[in-house]
Design an enzyme around this catalytic site. Structure first.
Site, PDB file in Angstrom:
ATOM      1  N   TYR A 135       4.617  53.167  26.722  1.00 41.58           N
ATOM      2  CA  TYR A 135       3.488  53.877  27.332  1.00 41.58           C
ATOM      3  C   TYR A 135       2.548  52.866  27.974  1.00 41.58           C
ATOM      4  O   TYR A 135       1.926  52.055  27.286  1.00 41.58           O
ATOM      5  CB  TYR A 135       2.779  54.683  26.245  1.00 41.58           C
ATOM      6  N   LYS A 163       6.365  55.924  29.967  1.00 35.61           N
ATOM      7  CA  LYS A 163       5.300  56.829  30.399  1.00 35.61           C
ATOM      8  C   LYS A 163       4.386  56.067  31.345  1.00 35.61           C
ATOM      9  O   LYS A 163       3.716  55.107  30.940  1.00 35.61           O
ATOM     10  CB  LYS A 163       4.517  57.367  29.211  1.00 35.61           C
TER      11      LYS A 163
END
Length: 304
Positions: A135, A163
């Site tokens: 992420y 992400k």
């Protein structure tokens, strides 16, 4: 469960009671509501879930509650930390709690160099038996995961996704380009950039907006994945005012207010976050009312 990181994965909020404790009944109800709406997975205990103010025990309890509430969708649990030791421990506990995959924010505040960033993720990927999603959200962490590091991590058999919440579409496009031969999914972490990211190879979104408009977000992502960009653009523009309203203040302040307006749960937040400013509440109500009054016919036909 073989995970397919394609589609819409709501970044769930964590509801709180008046005394500041977690409202587990509302949390379970919310998980079931989102599953019934047709989302492709759920992401509890992430940034939108106020992970920064959850204890590690609360992290695990939130994950267990969501896992127990749903029947058929995977749970991608937030388990990151700026300490590799803590992230590893929390990831192992999340796996034991039933998480199907893990979402790990990059180490924040201490701002590791690329070698330290890669080693952080590799240590955790080596130690767990569920896939992890890297992420990247430099606006919160202070350091972006560079393209070369993301591409290097994609070669690890247990690193299955990324992400993308940097806002740098050029870098995101390059990651998509250079990982085409890997079993590696690039997911938008910015709702307004979901469609552009899909156009360069992204497979979906870990979405704040899907807490409020799951069906429309699913229709948008499904249309883009089917190369029906005309339909996807129409839904993207329809949702544009909501995208903007949900980020007028720090996430998850506006989305919790929106969920309260829709009757999905309380708007309470843990300090130091505060309720949405009155100057923004009326605008948010108006945007939600407009969406309620203008159903998209494509949504009625979507087979989810």
């Amino acid at each position: 469960m073989t995970l397919d990181f394609t589609g819409v994965f709501p970044a769930m909020t964590t509801p709180f009671d008046a005394d500041g404790s977690i409202d587990f009944q509302t949390l379970r109800d919310d998980a079931r509501r989102l599953e019934s709406a047709g989302v492709d997975g759920l992401v509890p205990a992430g940034s939108t879930g106020e992970s920064a103010t959850l204890t590690h025990d609360e992290h695990v309890e939130v994950i267990e509650a969501v896992v127990d509430a749903v029947d058929d969708v995977p749970v991608i649990a937030g388990s990151g930390s700026n300490s590799t030791h803590e992230a590893l421990s929390l990831s192992q506990r999340a796996e034991a709690a039933g998480a199907d995959a893990l979402l790990l924010i990059s180490p924040y505040y201490n701002k590791p160099e690329p070698a330290g960033m890669e080693d952080h993720y590799r240590q955790i990927a080596d130690a767990v038996d569920v896939p992890i999603v890297v992420y990247n959200v430099p606006s919160r962490t202070g350091r972006s995961i560079d393209v070369d590091t993301a591409v290097a991590l994609a070669s690890h058999e247990n690193v299955r996704g990324y992400k993308a919440a940097s806002g740098d579409l050029g870098a995101i496009s390059e990651i998509c380009e250079r990982t085409r031969e890997e079993d590696f999914a690039v997911l938008s972490g910015d709702d307004p950039l979901t469609l552009p990211i899909q156009s360069v190879g992204g497979t979906g979104v870990i979405s704040v907006t899907a807490n409020v408009e799951p069906e429309r977000m699913c229709a948008l992502v499904d249309a883009a994945n089917a190369d029906d960009y005309a339909a996807a653009r129409e839904i993207h523009h329809e949702l544009g005012p909501l995208f903007r309203q949900l980020f007028v203040e720090t996430n998850p302040i506006p989305v919790k207010e929106a969920m309260a307006i829709r009757g999905y749960g309380p708007a309470r937040l843990r300090a130091p976050l505060t309720r949405l400013s009155e100057q923004h509440v009326d605008d948010l109500r108006a945007v939600l009312a407009a969406l309620d009054d203008t159903p998209d016919p494509d949504l009625q036909e979507a087979d989810r």
